[in-house]
Design a protein around this motif. Structure first.
Motif, PDB file in Angstrom:
ATOM      1  N   LEU A 134       0.814  -1.212   0.000  1.00 42.18           N
ATOM      2  CA  LEU A 134       0.000   0.000   0.000  1.00 42.18           C
ATOM      3  C   LEU A 134       0.851   1.267   0.000  1.00 42.18           C
ATOM      4  O   LEU A 134       0.443   2.299  -0.539  1.00 42.18           O
ATOM      5  CB  LEU A 134      -0.929  -0.005   1.215  1.00 42.18           C
ATOM      6  N   ALA A 150       1.372   2.377  -3.527  1.00 40.28           N
ATOM      7  CA  ALA A 150       0.207   2.579  -4.393  1.00 40.28           C
ATOM      8  C   ALA A 150       0.287   3.979  -5.009  1.00 40.28           C
ATOM      9  O   ALA A 150       0.527   4.958  -4.298  1.00 40.28           O
ATOM     10  CB  ALA A 150      -1.072   2.428  -3.584  1.00 40.28           C
ATOM     11  N   LYS A 191      -1.836   6.202  -5.994  1.00 39.24           N
ATOM     12  CA  LYS A 191      -2.695   7.236  -5.412  1.00 39.24           C
ATOM     13  C   LYS A 191      -2.122   7.733  -4.092  1.00 39.24           C
ATOM     14  O   LYS A 191      -2.107   8.941  -3.824  1.00 39.24           O
ATOM     15  CB  LYS A 191      -4.105   6.706  -5.203  1.00 39.24           C
ATOM     16  N   ARG A 207      -7.042  -4.004   3.218  1.00 37.17           N
ATOM     17  CA  ARG A 207      -6.725  -3.322   1.962  1.00 37.17           C
ATOM     18  C   ARG A 207      -7.885  -2.416   1.545  1.00 37.17           C
ATOM     19  O   ARG A 207      -7.684  -1.258   1.156  1.00 37.17           O
ATOM     20  CB  ARG A 207      -6.422  -4.347   0.872  1.00 37.17           C
ATOM     21  N   GLY A 208      -9.107  -2.945   1.626  1.00 34.27           N
ATOM     22  CA  GLY A 208     -10.286  -2.179   1.246  1.00 34.27           C
ATOM     23  C   GLY A 208     -10.478  -0.944   2.104  1.00 34.27           C
ATOM     24  O   GLY A 208     -10.850   0.133   1.620  1.00 34.27           O
ATOM     25  N   ILE A 220      -7.878   1.672   0.930  1.00 35.12           N
ATOM     26  CA  ILE A 220      -8.208   2.225  -0.388  1.00 35.12           C
ATOM     27  C   ILE A 220      -9.417   3.146  -0.308  1.00 35.12           C
ATOM     28  O   ILE A 220      -9.438   4.232  -0.898  1.00 35.12           O
ATOM     29  CB  ILE A 220      -8.457   1.077  -1.402  1.00 35.12           C
ATOM     30  N   GLU A 221     -10.458   2.732   0.436  1.00 34.04           N
ATOM     31  CA  GLU A 221     -11.646   3.570   0.587  1.00 34.04           C
ATOM     32  C   GLU A 221     -11.286   4.914   1.217  1.00 34.04           C
ATOM     33  O   GLU A 221     -11.766   5.971   0.788  1.00 34.04           O
ATOM     34  CB  GLU A 221     -12.688   2.863   1.448  1.00 34.04           C
ATOM     35  N   ASP A 260      -9.402   7.071  -1.306  1.00 30.27           N
ATOM     36  CA  ASP A 260     -10.340   7.581  -2.313  1.00 30.27           C
ATOM     37  C   ASP A 260     -11.112   8.777  -1.751  1.00 30.27           C
ATOM     38  O   ASP A 260     -11.322   9.786  -2.438  1.00 30.27           O
ATOM     39  CB  ASP A 260     -11.325   6.484  -2.726  1.00 30.27           C
TER      40      ASP A 260
END
Length: 357
Positions: A193, A196, A198, A262-263, A266-267, A270
């Motif tokens: 992560l 990543a 982003k 992970r979710g 990422i959420e 975002d």
């Protein structure tokens, strides 16, 4: 004159408890002293008997620094102890000293040519092979002392040693040594992560911080702090170490947790990309990610999403007015930044603003 407050004498129970703690923690530190010749050190490096772990920094010494170190060695100046961990295979993992060992191997066995030297000026431009055999033997016979933490020492003991060796050095060493001491699926996720695209865009760091794995430190803090601060005692390094260690175990017992972690990350990223125009930067031209600011925004956003999941899709009022306010600047200041009260204050500030409190 103001009378100093008298400190009561320690009770027998307090003294006994202190002694018990010293004895208990000392049992985790098992080590022995060793001494290696330069020739042996260079040979072990070339044969892979000394292992440079993944968390160690790359070979970053510039040519001048290598030359100065070799000059110190030739002059017989004291060389700091080397530190190792004895691996189950019998090989020695380098805890501290990889730059020195690589410079020795490059000089004795490679093509390192000395630069301009301060004291041994006549040796400037020399390679090891340029020296007479008698001098080569004398260099090879020089010895450097080392300390080896044996294989029976537990993970926390290894981490303690890594961190104490690097006290006063670059703070990101904590991320480096945590990566080495806590190999596992959750630690792998942190590394994943941290790179990543982003997240890299939202959390800019300098080349220096990047080499020191600052983004891995930030990801680890995000998970550890957003999962709750139970057991936090104003010592982030110890708290995060224990969190990652336990998370490694949890994902082994329940592999599905890895995707949940992970979710969650990422959420949150975002959401931050959508709501916070400058990411974790102070302004649109910022090139750094202050830790206290990162914790406030990342953890505060996660706490808000936990409380109201629909927030991930809801329209959020402009955050810039309160992001630039004196109140936010105050809660993300550096004074006492690691105290639990300050940590809760800054993460709670962002959570409440996002929830409209």
């Amino acid at each position: 004159m103001k009378k100093l407050k008298e400190i009561p004498a320690k009770t027998e129970a307090e003294i006994a408890l202190a002694e018990e703690q010293i004895v208990d923690l000392s049992k985790r530190i098992e080590f022995y002293l060793t001494e290696y010749s330069v020739e042996l050190l260079a040979g072990k490096m070339s044969k892979g008997e000394f292992v440079v772990p993944a968390y160690q920094r790359a070979y970053t010494w510039e040519e001048d620094r290598k030359s100065r170190f070799i000059e110190s060695l030739l002059l017989g100046l004291p060389i700091p102890f080397l530190f190792f961990w004895e691996m189950p295979s019998g090989k020695l993992e380098i805890v501290d000293g990889s730059q020195r060992l690589r410079a020795i191997a490059e000089f004795v066995l490679g093509d390192l040519r000395l630069g301009e030297l301060d004291s041994l000026t006549a040796l400037s431009g020399f390679k090891f092979s340029d020296l007479p055999e008698s001098r080569q033997r004398k260099i090879n016979n020089r010895s450097i002392r080392g300390i080896v933490l044996n294989e029976h020492a537990d993970e926390q003991a290894r981490f303690d040693m890594f961190e104490r060796i690097n006290t006063g050095s670059k703070i990101a060493n904590k991320a480096e040594v945590r990566r080495g001491a806590l190999a596992g699926a959750f630690m792998d996720l942190i590394v994943e992560l941290a790179t990543a695209p982003k997240f890299e865009a939202l959390a800019p760091v300098s080349k220096k911080e990047l080499d020191e794995r600052e983004r891995e430190e930030l990801v680890a803090r995000f998970f550890a702090y957003s999962d709750g601060l139970t057991g936090y005692k104003d010592r982030p390094s110890e708290f995060i170490f224990n969190y990652v260690k336990q998370a490694n175990v949890r994902v082994v017992d329940d592999p599905a947790l890895l995707d949940q972690y992970r979710g969650r990350f990422i959420e949150t990223m975002d959401f931050i990309e959508r709501v916070f125009p400058n990411g974790f930067r102070r302004n649109d031209k910022g090139k750094a990610t202050p830790r206290a600011r990162f914790e406030a925004i990342a953890v505060g956003s996660r706490l808000a999403l936990n409380e109201r999941p629909a927030l991930a899709q809801e329209a959020v009022p402009d955050v810039l007015p309160w992001l630039t306010s004196e109140d936010f600047i105050k809660v993300t200041g550096s004074d006492g930044a690691n105290a639990i009260a300050r940590l809760r204050e800054r993460t709670g500030f962002v959570r409440d603003k996002l929830l409209g409190a």
